[in-house]
Design a protein around this motif. Structure first.
Motif, PDB file in Angstrom:
ATOM      1  N   UNK A  45       0.831  -1.190   0.000  1.00 35.71           N
ATOM      2  CA  UNK A  45       0.000   0.000   0.000  1.00 35.71           C
ATOM      3  C   UNK A  45       0.876   1.255   0.000  1.00 35.71           C
ATOM      4  N   UNK A  46       0.565   2.209  -0.904  1.00 35.70           N
ATOM      5  CA  UNK A  46       1.334   3.448  -0.929  1.00 35.70           C
ATOM      6  C   UNK A  46       0.518   4.654  -0.462  1.00 35.70           C
ATOM      7  N   UNK A  47      -0.636   4.407   0.168  1.00 33.08           N
ATOM      8  CA  UNK A  47      -1.446   5.490   0.739  1.00 33.08           C
ATOM      9  C   UNK A  47      -1.719   5.191   2.214  1.00 33.08           C
ATOM     10  N   UNK A  78      -1.927   6.894   4.962  1.00 28.74           N
ATOM     11  CA  UNK A  78      -2.761   7.775   5.774  1.00 28.74           C
ATOM     12  C   UNK A  78      -4.233   7.420   5.693  1.00 28.74           C
ATOM     13  N   UNK A  79      -4.603   6.671   4.703  1.00 26.09           N
ATOM     14  CA  UNK A  79      -6.018   6.398   4.451  1.00 26.09           C
ATOM     15  C   UNK A  79      -6.396   4.950   4.697  1.00 26.09           C
ATOM     16  N   UNK A  80      -5.472   4.149   5.192  1.00 22.50           N
ATOM     17  CA  UNK A  80      -5.653   2.700   5.167  1.00 22.50           C
ATOM     18  C   UNK A  80      -5.892   2.042   6.519  1.00 22.50           C
ATOM     19  N   UNK A  81      -6.034   2.826   7.571  1.00 20.27           N
ATOM     20  CA  UNK A  81      -6.248   2.258   8.909  1.00 20.27           C
ATOM     21  C   UNK A  81      -5.163   1.249   9.290  1.00 20.27           C
ATOM     22  N   UNK A  82      -3.960   1.504   8.853  1.00 22.58           N
ATOM     23  CA  UNK A  82      -2.841   0.654   9.234  1.00 22.58           C
ATOM     24  C   UNK A  82      -2.584  -0.517   8.313  1.00 22.58           C
ATOM     25  N   UNK A  83      -3.440  -0.765   7.339  1.00 21.25           N
ATOM     26  CA  UNK A  83      -3.208  -1.880   6.421  1.00 21.25           C
ATOM     27  C   UNK A  83      -2.088  -1.514   5.456  1.00 21.25           C
ATOM     28  N   UNK A  84      -1.129  -2.418   5.342  1.00 20.61           N
ATOM     29  CA  UNK A  84       0.100  -2.142   4.589  1.00 20.61           C
ATOM     30  C   UNK A  84       0.209  -2.911   3.280  1.00 20.61           C
ATOM     31  N   UNK A  85      -0.682  -3.842   3.086  1.00 19.70           N
ATOM     32  CA  UNK A  85      -0.589  -4.749   1.938  1.00 19.70           C
ATOM     33  C   UNK A  85      -1.985  -5.047   1.431  1.00 19.70           C
ATOM     34  N   UNK A  86      -2.144  -5.097   0.117  1.00 22.75           N
ATOM     35  CA  UNK A  86      -3.436  -5.413  -0.475  1.00 22.75           C
ATOM     36  C   UNK A  86      -3.325  -6.502  -1.515  1.00 22.75           C
ATOM     37  N   UNK A  87      -4.405  -7.247  -1.662  1.00 23.66           N
ATOM     38  CA  UNK A  87      -4.438  -8.313  -2.661  1.00 23.66           C
ATOM     39  C   UNK A  87      -5.861  -8.550  -3.111  1.00 23.66           C
ATOM     40  N   UNK A  88      -6.043  -8.739  -4.417  1.00 23.26           N
ATOM     41  CA  UNK A  88      -7.309  -9.236  -4.935  1.00 23.26           C
ATOM     42  C   UNK A  88      -7.048 -10.543  -5.669  1.00 23.26           C
ATOM     43  N   UNK A  89      -7.915 -11.511  -5.460  1.00 25.54           N
ATOM     44  CA  UNK A  89      -7.898 -12.770  -6.200  1.00 25.54           C
ATOM     45  C   UNK A  89      -9.196 -12.840  -6.976  1.00 25.54           C
ATOM     46  N   UNK A  90      -9.089 -12.933  -8.291  1.00 27.94           N
ATOM     47  CA  UNK A  90     -10.244 -12.843  -9.187  1.00 27.94           C
ATOM     48  C   UNK A  90     -10.593 -14.229  -9.717  1.00 27.94           C
ATOM     49  N   UNK A  91     -11.868 -14.578  -9.641  1.00 25.60           N
ATOM     50  CA  UNK A  91     -12.372 -15.859 -10.130  1.00 25.60           C
ATOM     51  C   UNK A  91     -13.509 -15.596 -11.122  1.00 25.60           C
ATOM     52  N   UNK A  92     -13.772 -16.575 -11.973  1.00 24.51           N
ATOM     53  CA  UNK A  92     -14.837 -16.399 -12.956  1.00 24.51           C
ATOM     54  C   UNK A  92     -16.229 -16.431 -12.334  1.00 24.51           C
TER      55      UNK A  92
END
Length: 267
Positions: free
Chosen positions: A201-203, A205-219
């Motif tokens: 995460x590069x924002x 100040x807006x993330x409530x402390x979350x430092x990493x994001x991931x999405x896993x996309x399925x059909x």
């Protein structure tokens, strides 16, 4: 590739107050760019996630639906916006997600960080936030990252998406987590059809402390649910879990309004 659930979960806010920063600060770069074709298959997109907790009265009155429509309509007017989906959360899959209580999610993609900045400053986006989000949201959370996965994760109408946000344990560096996830996803392969995007995460100040994001996309939702029994996915989770502190996991389904054109051949 892997999908991380409650044990290895991953999700964006508005301005100096929690409700006043739906995206990044303005940038003059690429401000005159022509509207991009809607495509979610950019190889290394900038991911922008916003979790919105809508007021109960807004949901009952139809104001929440109007908010969704106003944000989804940005797809046709904002330069550099390659993909956007706005809609309700399908399921909250971790205690952290249940505690935060988001009801809606915005997921959008851009080829570059300047494109995201153009989106943030665009008058249509500002009007949608001021006219529909601020009056109807109890809380928002935002996370932005540049995809560190080797392959794109295209999203089409009807796709089921698992979002995971994570905080790392004390003494762990976020790049270390990104590297470990890259290795774990490579080992798991295309587990049950999952296509992933993840990064630091590069924002903050807006993330409530979350430092990493991931999405896993399925059909489909069925494919997403089937991944729970995949042995390689469980091994991947076990490899990453020691690095994690708090995780947030939720699922959503991409609606028919989020239509994309095919990605350019060179992507």
């Amino acid at each position: 590739m892997i999908c991380l659930r409650a044990a290895f979960p991953l999700t964006s806010s508005f301005s100096s107050s929690p409700l006043r920063r739906l995206a990044l600060k303005p940038s003059s770069s690429r401000a005159a760019a022509a509207p991009a074709a809607m495509s979610s298959a950019i190889a290394a997109p900038v991911e922008h996630i916003v979790l919105i907790k809508v007021r109960p009265e807004a949901a009952a009155s139809g104001a929440a639906a109007a908010m969704v429509s106003s944000l989804q309509a940005l797809s046709s007017v904002v330069p550099g916006l390659s993909y956007i989906h706005v809609g309700p959360v399908l399921r909250l899959r971790s205690p952290a997600a249940e505690a935060l209580g988001p009801t809606h999610v915005l997921h959008s993609r851009y080829a570059t960080k300047p494109d995201l900045a153009v989106y943030a400053a665009h008058p249509a986006h500002v009007a949608a936030v001021q006219g529909h989000v601020l009056p109807n949201a109890l809380d928002t959370t935002a996370v932005d990252w540049v995809n560190a996965a080797l392959a794109p994760s295209p999203v089409t109408p009807g796709s089921a998406v698992r979002l995971t946000l994570a905080k790392v344990k004390e003494g762990v560096e976020v790049p270390q987590l990104v590297e470990k996830v890259a290795a774990a996803t490579a080992a798991a392969g295309e587990a049950k059809g999952a296509r992933v995007s993840f990064g630091e995460n590069f924002s903050p100040a807006r993330a409530k402390g979350y430092q990493f994001g991931m999405v896993a996309v399925f059909d489909s939702v069925e494919e997403l649910d089937a991944v729970e029994g995949d042995g390689k996915v469980q091994e991947a989770k076990a490899a990453v879990r020691p690095l994690l502190d708090e995780v947030l996991v939720l699922d959503f389904v991409v609606g028919p309004a989020a239509v994309e054109a095919p990605a350019p051949a060179n992507l």
